[in-house]
Scaffold this active site. Structure first.
Site, PDB file in Angstrom:
ATOM      1  N   TYR A  68      -3.141  11.358  -9.477  1.00  0.00           N
ATOM      2  CA  TYR A  68      -4.438  11.630 -10.119  1.00  0.00           C
ATOM      3  C   TYR A  68      -4.224  12.551 -11.309  1.00  0.00           C
ATOM      4  O   TYR A  68      -4.152  13.768 -11.189  1.00  0.00           O
ATOM      5  CB  TYR A  68      -5.416  12.267  -9.141  1.00  0.00           C
ATOM      6  CG  TYR A  68      -5.767  11.415  -7.944  1.00  0.00           C
ATOM      7  CD1 TYR A  68      -5.529  10.046  -7.925  1.00  0.00           C
ATOM      8  CD2 TYR A  68      -6.352  11.991  -6.820  1.00  0.00           C
ATOM      9  CE1 TYR A  68      -5.855   9.266  -6.827  1.00  0.00           C
ATOM     10  CE2 TYR A  68      -6.695  11.216  -5.712  1.00  0.00           C
ATOM     11  CZ  TYR A  68      -6.434   9.865  -5.717  1.00  0.00           C
ATOM     12  OH  TYR A  68      -6.756   9.102  -4.622  1.00  0.00           O
ATOM     13  N   LEU A 215     -18.958   5.494  -1.708  1.00  0.00           N
ATOM     14  CA  LEU A 215     -20.350   5.462  -2.164  1.00  0.00           C
ATOM     15  C   LEU A 215     -20.787   4.121  -2.746  1.00  0.00           C
ATOM     16  O   LEU A 215     -21.950   3.959  -3.105  1.00  0.00           O
ATOM     17  CB  LEU A 215     -20.588   6.562  -3.214  1.00  0.00           C
ATOM     18  CG  LEU A 215     -20.382   7.996  -2.729  1.00  0.00           C
ATOM     19  CD1 LEU A 215     -20.659   8.975  -3.859  1.00  0.00           C
ATOM     20  CD2 LEU A 215     -21.263   8.297  -1.541  1.00  0.00           C
TER      21      LEU A 215
END
Length: 288
Positions: A68, A215
């Protein structure tokens, strides 16, 4: 009357590997980077504040990865939270290389995995990694070589527990024959459930199942849709109901919603206080 603040503790707890208790609603760091999960974010100060807010609101399970940024997310974790609270569990990952924004290539050579474990220890400021997950299995390298190197580093005390990411039941079983696997991190959410069999296996074996992209709701959240209707019923937002659905789906599920916004991290954690009825859970489960 003072309104009680909902914290991640409201989601209940799970013991990763049988000895690492965490609140089931965690936080994922991928969005603390620039576009394409590459480079610095637009607002570094907000990234630090997001992590600190999450921990202040009871999050004690943080998922990150050397890929990341690369290493940008790890740097923020250390800057925001080090020295770490005694109950904070940090999971990180190795095995994916980066060639630019949105580009990911698995590399599972033992010497590379060892290097990346050492780099994670250095960038996170730790002597041992609580949960080290193989980001992707490299098809060009024997699984026994990849998992074997991580198992060796576990014996050396540099890794406490080992997990996998984006695997099948067969791959999980094969790895588990080499060394105990305590977690699986697969794509899974209300709208996309290709990993249902993996989740069922994890539940049976009491292996933590960490859904990434938790989500996502697809068309379910459109106005008048089932998710929209149920969200209004609970005076909540669709994303909060999507998280509540995951928490109710199985006691081994540990959602790690990520965000670069303090307001959104607060909203996500509030979902820990939502308990869906069996009927509403069934409606959402059958909507896809």
């Amino acid at each position: 009357m003072v309104e009680q603040t909902i914290t991640a503790a409201s989601a209940g707890t799970f013991k990763i590997g049988g000895d690492l208790p965490v609140n089931r609603l965690g936080y994922g760091t991928m969005q603390l980077t620039g576009p394409g999960v590459w480079g610095d974010p637009k607002n570094p100060d907000e990234a630090v504040h997001v992590l600190q807010t999450a921990v202040d609101l009871g999050v004690n399970f943080i998922d990150t990865a050397d890929a990341y940024g690369p290493y940008i997310a790890n740097d923020f974790v250390k800057k925001a939270l080090h020295p770490y609270p005694s109950d904070l569990v940090i999971a990180t990952k190795v095995g994916n290389t980066r060639q630019g924004p949105d580009r990911w290539i698995p590399v599972g050579r033992p010497e590379y995995l060892r290097q990346q474990v050492e780099m994670n220890l250095r960038t996170l400021g730790q002597d041992s990694i609580d949960l080290l997950q193989l980001h992707r299995i490299d098809p060009k390298v024997p699984l026994a070589d990849q998992i074997g190197e991580l198992a060796l580093m576990k014996l050396e005390g540099k890794i406490r527990h080992i997990g996998l990411s984006q695997v099948s039941v067969g791959e999980l079983q094969a790895a588990n024959e080499i060394t105990p696997i305590v977690s699986v991190q697969n794509l899974y959410n209300l709208a996309k459930r290709d990993s249902e069999m993996v989740l069922n296996y994890c539940e049976k074996e009491k292996i933590a199942f960490i859904p990434w992209f938790p989500l996502a709701t697809g068309q379910l959240a459109k106005e008048g849709g089932p998710l929209d209707k149920i969200a209004k019923k609970y005076n909540a937002k669709p994303a909060q109901i999507a998280l509540a659905w995951l928490l109710k789906r199985s006691p081994v599920v540990l959602p790690i919603p990520g965000t670069s916004s303090v307001a959104h991290v607060k909203e996500n954690i509030t979902a820990a206080g939502i308990t869906l009825s069996d009927e509403d859970f069934k409606i959402l489960s059958q909507a896809v």
